[in-house]
Enzyme design. Structure first.
Site, PDB file in Angstrom:
ATOM      1  N   GLU A 192       0.830  -1.210   0.000  1.00  0.00           N
ATOM      2  CA  GLU A 192       0.000   0.000   0.000  1.00  0.00           C
ATOM      3  C   GLU A 192       0.865   1.261   0.000  1.00  0.00           C
ATOM      4  O   GLU A 192       0.552   2.229  -0.679  1.00  0.00           O
ATOM      5  CB  GLU A 192      -0.948   0.022   1.214  1.00  0.00           C
ATOM      6  CG  GLU A 192      -1.972  -1.100   1.231  1.00  0.00           C
ATOM      7  CD  GLU A 192      -3.047  -0.980   0.162  1.00  0.00           C
ATOM      8  OE1 GLU A 192      -3.078   0.015  -0.580  1.00  0.00           O
ATOM      9  OE2 GLU A 192      -3.864  -1.923   0.070  1.00  0.00           O
ATOM     10  N   ARG A 196       0.555   3.730  -3.249  1.00  0.00           N
ATOM     11  CA  ARG A 196      -0.062   5.045  -3.016  1.00  0.00           C
ATOM     12  C   ARG A 196       0.991   6.137  -2.817  1.00  0.00           C
ATOM     13  O   ARG A 196       0.958   7.167  -3.479  1.00  0.00           O
ATOM     14  CB  ARG A 196      -0.987   4.984  -1.798  1.00  0.00           C
ATOM     15  CG  ARG A 196      -2.079   3.950  -2.007  1.00  0.00           C
ATOM     16  CD  ARG A 196      -3.167   4.038  -0.980  1.00  0.00           C
ATOM     17  NE  ARG A 196      -3.876   2.770  -0.882  1.00  0.00           N
ATOM     18  CZ  ARG A 196      -5.134   2.624  -0.534  1.00  0.00           C
ATOM     19  NH1 ARG A 196      -5.861   3.671  -0.234  1.00  0.00           N
ATOM     20  NH2 ARG A 196      -5.700   1.433  -0.466  1.00  0.00           N
ATOM     21  N   ASP A 325      -4.295 -10.163  -8.442  1.00  0.00           N
ATOM     22  CA  ASP A 325      -4.581  -9.189  -9.513  1.00  0.00           C
ATOM     23  C   ASP A 325      -3.420  -8.385 -10.112  1.00  0.00           C
ATOM     24  O   ASP A 325      -3.007  -8.600 -11.252  1.00  0.00           O
ATOM     25  CB  ASP A 325      -5.710  -8.227  -9.064  1.00  0.00           C
ATOM     26  CG  ASP A 325      -5.504  -7.606  -7.674  1.00  0.00           C
ATOM     27  OD1 ASP A 325      -4.457  -7.837  -7.069  1.00  0.00           O
ATOM     28  OD2 ASP A 325      -6.406  -6.877  -7.212  1.00  0.00           O
ATOM     29  N   GLU A 459     -12.123  -0.355 -10.453  1.00  0.00           N
ATOM     30  CA  GLU A 459     -11.669  -1.290 -11.507  1.00  0.00           C
ATOM     31  C   GLU A 459     -12.573  -1.345 -12.741  1.00  0.00           C
ATOM     32  O   GLU A 459     -12.075  -1.472 -13.877  1.00  0.00           O
ATOM     33  CB  GLU A 459     -11.493  -2.703 -10.934  1.00  0.00           C
ATOM     34  CG  GLU A 459     -10.335  -2.856  -9.953  1.00  0.00           C
ATOM     35  CD  GLU A 459     -10.615  -2.303  -8.556  1.00  0.00           C
ATOM     36  OE1 GLU A 459     -11.810  -2.062  -8.259  1.00  0.00           O
ATOM     37  OE2 GLU A 459      -9.670  -2.104  -7.776  1.00  0.00           O
TER      38      GLU A 459
HETATM   39  C1  DMJ Z   1      -6.424   0.188  -5.036  1.00  0.00           C
HETATM   40  O1  DMJ Z   1      -5.664   0.502  -3.927  1.00  0.00           O
HETATM   41  C2  DMJ Z   1      -5.592  -0.424  -6.114  1.00  0.00           C
HETATM   42  O2  DMJ Z   1      -6.278  -0.373  -7.315  1.00  0.00           O
HETATM   43  C3  DMJ Z   1      -5.214  -1.851  -5.824  1.00  0.00           C
HETATM   44  O3  DMJ Z   1      -4.535  -2.449  -6.892  1.00  0.00           O
HETATM   45  C4  DMJ Z   1      -6.455  -2.646  -5.524  1.00  0.00           C
HETATM   46  N1  DMJ Z   1      -7.308  -2.040  -4.585  1.00  0.00           N
HETATM   47  C5  DMJ Z   1      -7.588  -0.641  -4.616  1.00  0.00           C
HETATM   48  C6  DMJ Z   1      -8.825  -0.227  -5.350  1.00  0.00           C
HETATM   49  O4  DMJ Z   1      -9.878  -1.078  -5.348  1.00  0.00           O
END
Ligand code: DMJ
Length: 573
Positions: A192, A196, A325, A459
């Site tokens: 995270e 971010r 993912d 998404e």
């Molecule tokens: C975001 O922090 C990013 O897209 C991450 O890859 C997956 N989760 C959240 C959004 O849903």
């Protein structure tokens, strides 16, 4: 004192007449002022205001509460923006039909308002905290970022900048300069913080050229390095940025690391090496790549849990949703970001895709294409909202697939995006659930109470944006517009935007959280969906998994980078 004499009028009599005249004039001017004032405050006074205050827009007046003043300022900003957009529209050669053209303008304007509303509320009620709680109107710190603060600020920098919300961008930049403290203790998620904070600061630097972002991001990058001190070099999930100690998530089986976490560092770490001229960042992620390339994969698939000690898979759960993912996303994006020179990433991506096609891609009885999850050979006919990014990923990767597969990949991208859109249309709110299923008669609907929530995730909209750029099929803008309307109707509350607990309930219950990715991803992808393709063109930029744009490293890197980098804009620009 000499008074002019008028026949029959004494000096004192003249004094009387003069004061009468004065009173009369005073009365007359009062009357005129009253009439004009009344005209201005009549319900249809806008036209008159335009006549009297023509050319220079009616200035926002700071009367009443601070909120009134902010509302006035917001309206003035909005009017300014609208005028500028209209001008831009005149200059623009429209390549879409009139309706979509109008929709584009309306949507653009609307999205700017949405961003400003989300930002203003964060600023007002949660400034410096990580996220806004819009119902209780306070800040949220949470546990993901350890002692780091201001996640919504870092996540918003580039969105504010590309939307030309430059005063807000300046506030964000000043906060980074004066308040972002990287010497913090506490449990931070390596993943995270990377997507971010590192991603947000990198893109802010590349977009603006402001050195403060570069300095901060390199400092932060150094602090993440101890997480890689494991027997295999596969980093652990949690790190204390103050002490450098790191450990695995308590919930991850047998002390394992998560594929989507250690597999989603590549883009940012390559850029850290580019910026610092220090190869260590690149070496760390290349080492992860090497291990993943070498290790045996069940049916060519990559399971979600791996031991950082032995370098073996811990269990065989494969998913393009949560836990897996963005690892796949970063393979194709590493290839694209290297200006298509990273052949290893390319090979890994297309072989993973073959395995996904052979094992996970399914057709529902109702004809919907979806990506199932795989548990040691047994399929779970479920698709998470998170997995909906795959429409966009398949789309951007189609072009470089084998010649006979290109069209197939683009079609698959369209089919997955269509299925994700279906999951939205089948709910009362026209927003999609956290997970939807294709079993026991379900077709893209959630069957469990615990999977009915929507937390402002991006998404599905992300895939609309990529598919629009790749095909220019107007349906993607129409679907994006449906999402805008649904967000406004169900997620906007007085104090910002909130997730909802059940997308199938028409009387919504809010979760009281404005996620930082709403500002960084959901609103940015919507804005880009309604923008011209030359705003962050895909030939020049890749978006990290938090939607922070990073420049493609062209062979003639420096020259290219200079041409991409605009000087820091100022509010006066
Ligand atoms: C975001 O922090 C990013 O897209 C991450 O890859 C997956 N989760 C959240 C959004 O849903």
């Amino acid at each position: 004192m000499v008074f002019r004499k008028f026949p029959g009028v004494s000096a004192s009599g003249m004094g009387l007449r003069l004061s009468q005249k004065f009173v009369f004039l005073l009365f007359l001017s009062g009357l005129v002022t009253l009439c004009l004032g009344a005209l201005f405050f009549l319900p249809d006074s806008a036209r008159l205001k335009r006549i009297f205050l023509s050319k220079t827009e009616a200035q926002p007046v700071t009367v009443g509460s601070e909120n009134d003043a902010r509302e006035q300022a917001r309206k003035a900003d909005a009017a300014k923006y609208k005028r500028r957009e209209r001008e831009r529209m005149k200059e623009r050669v429209c390549d879409y039909n009139k309706i979509i053209g109008e929709l584009n303008l309306k949507a653009h304007f609307c999205l700017l308002q949405m961003m400003k509303f989300a930002w203003d509320n964060y600023k007002h009620y949660a400034w410096g905290k990580n996220e806004l709680r819009p119902l209780t109107r306070n800040g949220h710190i949470g546990t993901m970022f350890g002692g780091l603060r201001g996640a919504s600020i870092i996540d918003s920098l580039d969105t504010l900048y590309i939307m030309d919300l430059l005063e807000e961008y300046e506030e964000a930049k000043d906060w980074v300069e004066n308040n972002l403290d990287l010497n913090s203790n506490g449990e931070s998620s390596l993943f995270e913080v990377n997507i971010r904070y590192v991603g947000g600061l990198l893109s802010a630097y590349y977009l603006t050229g402001n050195e403060v972002f570069k300095k901060k991001v390199l400092e932060l990058g150094e602090k993440l390095l101890p997480a890689f001190n494991t027997p295999t070099g596969i980093p652990r999930g949690v790190i204390n940025l103050g002490s450098g100690t790191s450990w695995s998530w308590g919930w991850a089986s047998a002390g394992s690391s998560i594929l989507a976490e250690f597999g989603t560092l590549h883009l940012e770490f390559v850029h850290l090496s580019e910026l610092s001229n220090n190869p260590v960042f690149r070496e760390k992620v290349m080492n992860i790549r090497k291990l993943l390339n070498k290790i045996e994969k069940p049916h060519g698939l990559y399971p979600n849990f791996l031991s950082p000690v032995t370098g073996n898979w811990v269990q065989h759960h494969v998913s393009l949703g949560g836990l897996g993912d963005s690892f796949y996303e970063y393979l194709i994006k590493s290839y694209l970001m290297s200006d298509k020179t990273d052949e290893e990433a390319k090979k890994m991506y297309y072989s993973a895709l073959e395995a996904i096609e052979a094992n996970l891609v399914q057709q529902s009885p109702g004809g919907l294409t979806y990506l199932a999850e795989w548990r040691g050979g047994i399929l779970d006919h479920k698709m998470g909202h998170l997995a909906c990014f795959a429409g966009g990923m398949l789309g951007i990767g189609a072009e470089d697939g084998a010649p006979e597969k290109k069209q197939r990949y683009l079609d698959l991208a369209g089919e997955i995006t269509h299925t994700c859109h279906e999951s939205y249309t089948r709910s009362a709110t026209k927003l999609g659930p956290e997970a939807f299923r294709f079993d026991a008669g379900a077709e893209a609907t959630a069957t469990r109470l615990s999977e009915r929530y929507y937390i402002l995730r991006p998404e599905v909209i992300e895939s609309y944006m990529y598919m629009w750029r790749l095909t220019h099929d107007p349906k993607y803008r129409e679907w994006g517009w449906e999402a805008v309307e649904a967000l406004e109707k169900h997620c906007r509350v007085e104090g910002g935007y909130s997730g909802i607990r059940d997308v199938y309930a028409s009387a919504v219950s809010h979760d009281n959280m404005q996620q930082s990715f709403f500002l960084s991803e959901t609103l940015k992808y919507l804005y880009l969906l309604f923008s011209d393709d030359d705003l962050l063109p895909l030939q020049d930029w890749v978006f990290n998994t938090e939607a922070h744009p990073l420049p493609i490293i062209h062979r003639n890197c420096l020259q290219r980078q200079n041409s991409l980098q605009k000087p820091d804009k100022t509010p006066a620009d």
